[in-house]
Design a protein around this motif. Structure first.
Motif, PDB file in Angstrom:
ATOM      1  N   ARG A 274       0.843  -1.195   0.000  1.00 11.37           N
ATOM      2  CA  ARG A 274       0.000   0.000   0.000  1.00 11.37           C
ATOM      3  C   ARG A 274       0.876   1.242   0.000  1.00 11.37           C
ATOM      4  O   ARG A 274       2.034   1.202   0.398  1.00 11.37           O
ATOM      5  CB  ARG A 274      -0.961   0.006   1.182  1.00 11.37           C
ATOM      6  CG  ARG A 274      -0.323   0.121   2.538  1.00 11.37           C
ATOM      7  CD  ARG A 274      -1.362  -0.003   3.660  1.00 11.37           C
ATOM      8  NE  ARG A 274      -0.719   0.129   4.955  1.00 11.37           N
ATOM      9  CZ  ARG A 274      -0.670   1.262   5.665  1.00 11.37           C
ATOM     10  NH1 ARG A 274      -1.242   2.352   5.206  1.00 11.37           N
ATOM     11  NH2 ARG A 274      -0.063   1.294   6.830  1.00 11.37           N
ATOM     12  N   GLN A 275       0.291   2.332  -0.459  1.00 14.61           N
ATOM     13  CA  GLN A 275       0.985   3.614  -0.492  1.00 14.61           C
ATOM     14  C   GLN A 275       0.733   4.350   0.821  1.00 14.61           C
ATOM     15  O   GLN A 275      -0.387   4.370   1.325  1.00 14.61           O
ATOM     16  CB  GLN A 275       0.481   4.471  -1.664  1.00 14.61           C
ATOM     17  CG  GLN A 275       0.804   3.906  -3.025  1.00 14.61           C
ATOM     18  CD  GLN A 275       2.286   3.917  -3.325  1.00 14.61           C
ATOM     19  OE1 GLN A 275       2.984   4.869  -3.004  1.00 14.61           O
ATOM     20  NE2 GLN A 275       2.767   2.841  -3.921  1.00 14.61           N
TER      21      GLN A 275
ATOM     22  N   PRO B 240      15.290  -8.491  -5.863  1.00 10.63           N
ATOM     23  CA  PRO B 240      14.635  -7.617  -6.852  1.00 10.63           C
ATOM     24  C   PRO B 240      15.390  -6.297  -6.994  1.00 10.63           C
ATOM     25  O   PRO B 240      15.885  -5.758  -6.008  1.00 10.63           O
ATOM     26  CB  PRO B 240      13.243  -7.373  -6.275  1.00 10.63           C
ATOM     27  CG  PRO B 240      13.049  -8.405  -5.234  1.00 10.63           C
ATOM     28  CD  PRO B 240      14.405  -8.825  -4.759  1.00 10.63           C
ATOM     29  N   PRO B 241      15.492  -5.777  -8.209  1.00  8.14           N
ATOM     30  CA  PRO B 241      16.288  -4.559  -8.434  1.00  8.14           C
ATOM     31  C   PRO B 241      15.769  -3.358  -7.656  1.00  8.14           C
ATOM     32  O   PRO B 241      14.573  -3.208  -7.434  1.00  8.14           O
ATOM     33  CB  PRO B 241      16.172  -4.331  -9.936  1.00  8.14           C
ATOM     34  CG  PRO B 241      15.012  -5.140 -10.389  1.00  8.14           C
ATOM     35  CD  PRO B 241      14.836  -6.249  -9.404  1.00  8.14           C
TER      36      PRO B 241
ATOM     37  N   ASN C  88       9.181   3.586 -12.710  1.00  6.47           N
ATOM     38  CA  ASN C  88       7.912   4.136 -12.254  1.00  6.47           C
ATOM     39  C   ASN C  88       7.317   3.197 -11.215  1.00  6.47           C
ATOM     40  O   ASN C  88       7.640   2.025 -11.157  1.00  6.47           O
ATOM     41  CB  ASN C  88       6.943   4.353 -13.431  1.00  6.47           C
ATOM     42  CG  ASN C  88       6.646   3.073 -14.177  1.00  6.47           C
ATOM     43  OD1 ASN C  88       7.039   1.996 -13.780  1.00  6.47           O
ATOM     44  ND2 ASN C  88       5.947   3.211 -15.290  1.00  6.47           N
ATOM     45  N   LEU C  89       6.453   3.729 -10.408  1.00 11.67           N
ATOM     46  CA  LEU C  89       5.862   2.933  -9.332  1.00 11.67           C
ATOM     47  C   LEU C  89       4.381   2.659  -9.599  1.00 11.67           C
ATOM     48  O   LEU C  89       3.539   2.845  -8.733  1.00 11.67           O
ATOM     49  CB  LEU C  89       6.059   3.642  -7.991  1.00 11.67           C
ATOM     50  CG  LEU C  89       7.511   3.784  -7.544  1.00 11.67           C
ATOM     51  CD1 LEU C  89       7.605   4.546  -6.237  1.00 11.67           C
ATOM     52  CD2 LEU C  89       8.175   2.430  -7.409  1.00 11.67           C
TER      53      LEU C  89
ATOM     54  N   LEU D  97       4.984  -2.525  -9.033  1.00 19.47           N
ATOM     55  CA  LEU D  97       5.005  -2.829  -7.604  1.00 19.47           C
ATOM     56  C   LEU D  97       4.599  -4.273  -7.334  1.00 19.47           C
ATOM     57  O   LEU D  97       5.134  -4.907  -6.422  1.00 19.47           O
ATOM     58  CB  LEU D  97       4.087  -1.863  -6.846  1.00 19.47           C
ATOM     59  CG  LEU D  97       4.592  -0.424  -6.753  1.00 19.47           C
ATOM     60  CD1 LEU D  97       3.528   0.479  -6.152  1.00 19.47           C
ATOM     61  CD2 LEU D  97       5.880  -0.350  -5.961  1.00 19.47           C
ATOM     62  N   GLU D  98       3.680  -4.805  -8.133  1.00 20.19           N
ATOM     63  CA  GLU D  98       3.288  -6.207  -7.971  1.00 20.19           C
ATOM     64  C   GLU D  98       4.456  -7.130  -8.306  1.00 20.19           C
ATOM     65  O   GLU D  98       4.682  -8.128  -7.626  1.00 20.19           O
ATOM     66  CB  GLU D  98       2.075  -6.528  -8.850  1.00 20.19           C
ATOM     67  CG  GLU D  98       1.622  -7.970  -8.809  1.00 20.19           C
ATOM     68  CD  GLU D  98       1.181  -8.452  -7.432  1.00 20.19           C
ATOM     69  OE1 GLU D  98       1.165  -9.684  -7.241  1.00 20.19           O
ATOM     70  OE2 GLU D  98       0.877  -7.631  -6.552  1.00 20.19           O
ATOM     71  N   GLN D  99       5.219  -6.805  -9.337  1.00 24.46           N
ATOM     72  CA  GLN D  99       6.406  -7.597  -9.662  1.00 24.46           C
ATOM     73  C   GLN D  99       7.423  -7.531  -8.521  1.00 24.46           C
ATOM     74  O   GLN D  99       8.036  -8.530  -8.160  1.00 24.46           O
ATOM     75  CB  GLN D  99       7.048  -7.094 -10.952  1.00 24.46           C
ATOM     76  CG  GLN D  99       6.269  -7.446 -12.185  1.00 24.46           C
ATOM     77  CD  GLN D  99       6.916  -6.878 -13.438  1.00 24.46           C
ATOM     78  OE1 GLN D  99       7.641  -5.886 -13.392  1.00 24.46           O
ATOM     79  NE2 GLN D  99       6.638  -7.511 -14.571  1.00 24.46           N
ATOM     80  N   ARG D 100       7.589  -6.353  -7.947  1.00 25.81           N
ATOM     81  CA  ARG D 100       8.510  -6.198  -6.823  1.00 25.81           C
ATOM     82  C   ARG D 100       8.026  -7.009  -5.626  1.00 25.81           C
ATOM     83  O   ARG D 100       8.804  -7.663  -4.948  1.00 25.81           O
ATOM     84  CB  ARG D 100       8.650  -4.720  -6.453  1.00 25.81           C
ATOM     85  CG  ARG D 100       9.654  -4.487  -5.351  1.00 25.81           C
ATOM     86  CD  ARG D 100       9.827  -3.025  -5.053  1.00 25.81           C
ATOM     87  NE  ARG D 100      10.950  -2.514  -5.816  1.00 25.81           N
ATOM     88  CZ  ARG D 100      11.437  -1.293  -5.678  1.00 25.81           C
ATOM     89  NH1 ARG D 100      10.881  -0.449  -4.833  1.00 25.81           N
ATOM     90  NH2 ARG D 100      12.471  -0.909  -6.381  1.00 25.81           N
TER      91      ARG D 100
END
Length: 163
Positions: free
Chosen positions: A10-11, A60-61, A66-67, A72-75
């Protein structure tokens, strides 16, 4: 048994109006769920600590252009895979246990060991033995009867046809 999932993120708005992402972590230990939130930088700090003492899995890199939610799901998936790979290590690194801030587990203990309080409560007394070779005669060196195997053999092969 210890398992960790990172089901979501979440942000969050920081003190200076900047937004950042926190990853929500669910830690399952001894049938209980412990939830924590960590920023990517906390994961990265853990990785920097661990790569000096063990062959750490792929991380993860850090640089992301961009976010958006897909990135973000990949991260999130990458961080979850990273933590799960670390959990496969025996013993589990104490830095990971600290990172997960598990209540009741000291950082020096491994996942398979018990706290002093738990060890006073647990009294283990073997009752049943399992023989992987059901059709082989009982092992004469064992002091315990193999009631599971004997019960299964009686259930499947006893002749109740005459009764």
């Amino acid at each position: 048994m210890l398992s960790v999932l990172i089901p979501s993120f979440r942000q969050v708005q920081g003190n200076h109006g900047k937004h950042f992402t926190v990853f929500q972590i669910e830690v399952y230990s001894s049938g209980k769920c412990h939830k924590i939130e960590r920023r990517y930088r906390a994961f990265h700090s853990l990785h920097k600590q661990l790569k000096h003492i063990l062959n750490a899995p792929e991380f993860p890199p850090k640089k992301v252009r961009n976010l958006n939610p897909k990135v973000l799901e990949q991260r999130r998936k990458g961080l979850e895979s990273y933590i799960q790979e670390l959990l496969k290590r025996k013993p589990v690194p104490k830095q990971l246990l600290n990172f997960l801030s598990l209540p009741g587990i000291s950082p020096a203990s491994s996942v398979n060991s018990f706290t002093a309080e738990e060890s006073r409560e647990i009294i283990h007394q073997p009752v049943v033995m399992y023989n992987p070779h059901l059709y082989v005669e009982d092992d004469r060196t064992s002091t315990l009867p193999n009631i599971v195997s004997k019960g299964l053999l009686m259930a499947f092969y006893s002749s109740d046809e005459g009764d």
